[in-house]
Each structure stands twice: as structure tokens, then as C-alpha cells.
Design a protein around this motif. Structure first.
Motif, mmCIF file in Angstrom:
data_model
loop_
_atom_site.group_PDB
_atom_site.id
_atom_site.type_symbol
_atom_site.label_atom_id
_atom_site.label_comp_id
_atom_site.label_asym_id
_atom_site.label_seq_id
_atom_site.Cartn_x
_atom_site.Cartn_y
_atom_site.Cartn_z
ATOM 1 N N ASP A 1 0.857 -1.192 0.000
ATOM 2 C CA ASP A 1 0.000 0.000 0.000
ATOM 3 C C ASP A 1 0.888 1.235 0.000
ATOM 4 N N ALA A 2 0.464 2.279 -0.692
ATOM 5 C CA ALA A 2 1.252 3.517 -0.695
ATOM 6 C C ALA A 2 0.394 4.689 -1.150
ATOM 7 N N CYS A 3 0.781 5.889 -0.704
ATOM 8 C CA CYS A 3 0.138 7.094 -1.216
ATOM 9 C C CYS A 3 1.160 8.223 -1.267
ATOM 10 N N ILE A 4 0.840 9.244 -2.054
ATOM 11 C CA ILE A 4 1.718 10.393 -2.226
ATOM 12 C C ILE A 4 0.863 11.637 -2.385
ATOM 13 N N MET A 5 1.341 12.770 -1.874
ATOM 14 C CA MET A 5 0.635 14.035 -2.015
ATOM 15 C C MET A 5 1.608 15.110 -2.486
ATOM 16 N N SER A 6 1.135 15.952 -3.397
ATOM 17 C CA SER A 6 1.955 17.034 -3.925
ATOM 18 C C SER A 6 1.546 18.360 -3.299
ATOM 19 N N PRO A 7 2.381 19.392 -3.435
ATOM 20 C CA PRO A 7 2.065 20.680 -2.827
ATOM 21 C C PRO A 7 0.750 21.292 -3.295
ATOM 22 N N ASP A 8 0.318 20.969 -4.506
ATOM 23 C CA ASP A 8 -0.928 21.543 -5.015
ATOM 24 C C ASP A 8 -2.175 20.842 -4.492
ATOM 25 N N GLY A 9 -1.985 19.865 -3.599
ATOM 26 C CA GLY A 9 -3.118 19.165 -3.007
ATOM 27 C C GLY A 9 -3.528 17.912 -3.747
ATOM 28 N N ASN A 10 -2.885 17.639 -4.866
ATOM 29 C CA ASN A 10 -3.199 16.430 -5.619
ATOM 30 C C ASN A 10 -2.662 15.208 -4.873
ATOM 31 N N ALA A 11 -3.265 14.047 -5.125
ATOM 32 C CA ALA A 11 -2.872 12.843 -4.399
ATOM 33 C C ALA A 11 -3.084 11.602 -5.250
ATOM 34 N N GLY A 12 -2.294 10.581 -4.960
ATOM 35 C CA GLY A 12 -2.443 9.293 -5.624
ATOM 36 C C GLY A 12 -2.184 8.177 -4.635
ATOM 37 N N SER A 13 -2.824 7.020 -4.870
ATOM 38 C CA SER A 13 -2.734 5.929 -3.905
ATOM 39 C C SER A 13 -2.937 4.581 -4.595
ATOM 40 N N VAL A 14 -2.268 3.565 -4.047
ATOM 41 C CA VAL A 14 -2.517 2.189 -4.476
ATOM 42 C C VAL A 14 -2.680 1.318 -3.233
ATOM 43 N N VAL A 15 -3.577 0.350 -3.322
ATOM 44 C CA VAL A 15 -3.789 -0.577 -2.209
ATOM 45 C C VAL A 15 -3.818 -2.008 -2.728
ATOM 46 N N TYR A 16 -3.351 -2.928 -1.895
ATOM 47 C CA TYR A 16 -3.332 -4.348 -2.222
ATOM 48 C C TYR A 16 -2.649 -4.594 -3.564
ATOM 49 N N LEU A 17 -1.501 -3.961 -3.746
ATOM 50 C CA LEU A 17 -0.735 -4.112 -4.975
ATOM 51 C C LEU A 17 0.297 -5.223 -4.808
#
Length: 324
Positions: free
Chosen positions: A98-114
Motif C-alpha cells: 500500500d502507498a500514497c503520495i501528495m503534492s504541494p498543489d493538493g493532488n494525491a495518488g494511492s494504491v492498495v493491495y498491490l
């Protein structure tokens, strides 16, 4: 009189300009002393990760690039059995990430059960930048990763496969507090422009139920940031962090004027008030505000965080904890 006043006012204005110039330099010098960045901070003693991120920041790289490359160090570290390649499997022998990332502009991405992808944080960034979505899961996340050029890899090491088979003989499931200082890595970076980004990545609890997802990939739980305020990351028992939306709470408390330290303490207290069994698990937070100030707090002693600042990577044992 008008002429004299004009001359007088002109003279005063000249003094004012000169004084303002001196005053401005004084203020700038003070700001430079109080602003403690660029800086990289991460949960636990992952100094190699913060060194990677911090070195990138000092070279002028963005906070977003730094947090991704920083946590990738631990995703590739086979000695770290709770992140990425070599991570502990679930009860069925699957290594799921599982992982997630956030950028300064508030955007975000995530993966689970990979499964079968060494760097879930990079897949999460692709989700953020290449799709209209925030989270992809399971087979869909794997399919997307392959389409983006990621290569499949067997993440279960021979050593952990042996340990898993031995565990099957007893099947005792008990969360281990602090896990020998190896746990989820959550990282926050503040770059030279004053922009903040964050990343969080894990293989989750050892021998978890197949399909279990913790706080690490959940925006607002394992990681949250607001580029106007600061950011926070959590580690420990994911279920407890999810129930309190801990990282989001910390950022909102900092928005209300609390320091990173005060905000982390309040978040932990919120958890223990709702969990009578809090002595049985660990919850820990690290927060970073826009000035570069850091705070941390946890339920049990033994939690530490790594920091890279001004060319130096350090392990900081948190002396702020509730108590056992």
C-alpha cells in the motif's frame, strides 16, 4: 510654509526609505534564521531514505521528487520487512503493498493491495499524475502499473517464506509494538521554495488477513498535508490511525495555531480516549509545518524519526510519549 513642509516631508521620506531598507534586511535575516528548510523527515530511523531526499532537496529538486526517491530507498531494502520488496506476507503468503503520495498543489495518488511491484509509491504517483482518480486497488492497480511500464517481481524472499511457513504451524496473530524500529515509512519534505510534499508506503502488518488495508494509503489517515500549513504522517496500528483520521487532524490543529508538537500530542490523546486497549498497540505521528518545525508524539516509548537538514542525517528518538 508649504515649501518648508514639502522639503521637510521629502527629507523624512528619504530617511524612511533608508530605514525601511535596513529594516527589510533585518526582517529577511530573521526569517532566514527561523525558516528551517529545505528539510526531510521520516518515521523511524530510516536515515538512508532521508539522506537521499535531503540531498536532492539541497540540489534544488522539488519536494515531490524528493519524497518519492526517498521512500524508494526503503522499498528496495530487503532488510526492511515492512516496506516494499522483502515485505512480510499476509496469512496466505501474499506480499501486498500500500502507498500514497501528495503534492504541494493538493493532488494525491494511492494504491492498495498491490502485488509484484517493487515501488508502489511510484505507481501511486502515476495514479496521481496520469489518471483522474486518487486510488487504484488490487488487480486494477497491477494492470495499471504494467501499462505504465513497471515490471513484475516476486517480492517474497526465501527468508520470509520460511518464516511464514513456520508461522502457519501456530498461527498466532499479535501486533508487535515498534517492530524493532522497522515499520511503515512516512516522509515529509520541505524544499527550498517552501513547498511541502509527502509519501507513505508499507507492506502492512505481518500475517494480516488477506485483503487487509491499513492507514498508509489513505489520504488523511497515514498522510495528509496542506501547502499553506504543513503536513503529518502516521505509523503504528493502522486501524487506530484510520479511526481518528490522524494526519488530517494534526494539520487542522496546526491550522488553528497549534505547533507540530502540540498537534501530534492532541492526535494521540484522541486515540487513547477512544481505545481502552491502547497499551496493546503503538500509534506515532511526525508533523512538519511551513517553517520547518518538527513535532512527534507516540503512545509508547521507542519511536524515532529520521531528519536530514543542512547536510546532516540524524536519528531522533522521540522523548515525547504517553507512557506505558
Amino acid at each position: 510654509m508649504k515649501r518648508r513642509n514639502f522639503i521637510k516631508n521629502t527629507a523624512l521620506t528619504g530617511v524612511g526609505i533608508s530605514s525601511t531598507s535596513v529594516f527589510s534586511k533585518s526582517i529577511l535575516n530573521e526569517l532566514n534564521m527561523t525558516q528551517k528548510y529545505p528539510v526531510a523527515v521520516a518515521t523511524w530511523n530510516f536515515q538512508n531514505a532521508t539522506k537521499m531526499a535531503g540531498t536532492m532537496l539541497e540540489k534544488g529538486n522539488s519536494a515531490l521528487d524528493a519524497v518519492e526517491k526517498g521512500v524508494m530507498v526503503e522499498e528496495s531494502n530487503l532488510k526492511n520487512t515492512t516496506v516494499g520488496d522483502g515485505g512480510a506476507p499476509d496469512r496466505d503468503g501474499n506480499v501486498t503493498l500500500d502507498a500514497c503520495i501528495m503534492s504541494p498543489d493538493g493532488n494525491a495518488g494511492s494504491v492498495v493491495y498491490l502485488k509484484e511491484i517493487e515501488h508502489p509509491i511510484s505507481v501511486a504517483r502515476k495514479v496521481m499524475e496520469e489518471t483522474p482518480h486518487v486510488m487504484l486497488a488490487g488487480e486494477g492497480a497491477l494492470q495499471f502499473a504494467i501499462q505504465q511500464g513497471f515490471k513484475k517481481k516476486n517480492l517474497l524472499t526465501e527468508e520470509y517464506e520460511k518464516a511464514w511457513k513456520e508461522w502457519l504451524e501456530h498461527k498466532e496473530y499479535k501486533p508487535i509494538i515498534n517492530i524493532e524500529n522497522h515499520d511503515t515509512i512516512g516522509m515529509l519534505c520541505l524544499d527550498e521554495k517552501g513547498d511541502i510534499a509527502g509519501a507513505c508506503t508499507t507492506s502492512g502488518l505481518s500475517y494480516k488477513i488477506n485483503g487487509r488495508v491499513g492507514d498508509s494509503p489513505i489520504i488523511g489517515a497515514g498522510l495528509f498535508l496542506d501547502n499553506e500549513i504543513g503536513g503529518a504522517v502516521g505509523t503504528g496500528m493502522g486501524e487506530a490511525i484510520m479511526k481518528s483520521v490522524g494526519s488530517f487532524l494534526i494539520v487542522e490543529l496546526m491550522r488553528q495555531g497549534k505547533s507540530p508538537q502540540e498537534a501530534c500530542e492532541e492526535a494521540v490523546m484522541r486515540t487513547i480516549k477512544k481505545a481502552p486497549n491502547y497499551k496493546d498497540f503503538q500509534v506515532a505521528y511526525v508533523a512538519l509545518n511551513k517553517k520547518g518545525e518538527i513535532g512527534s508524539y507516540c503512545i509508547h516509548k521507542g519511536f524515532s524519526y529520521a531528519k536530514f537538514y543542512k547536510g546532516e542525517s540524524t536519528d531522533n528518538l522521540s522523548d515525547s510519549y504517553l507512557d506505558e
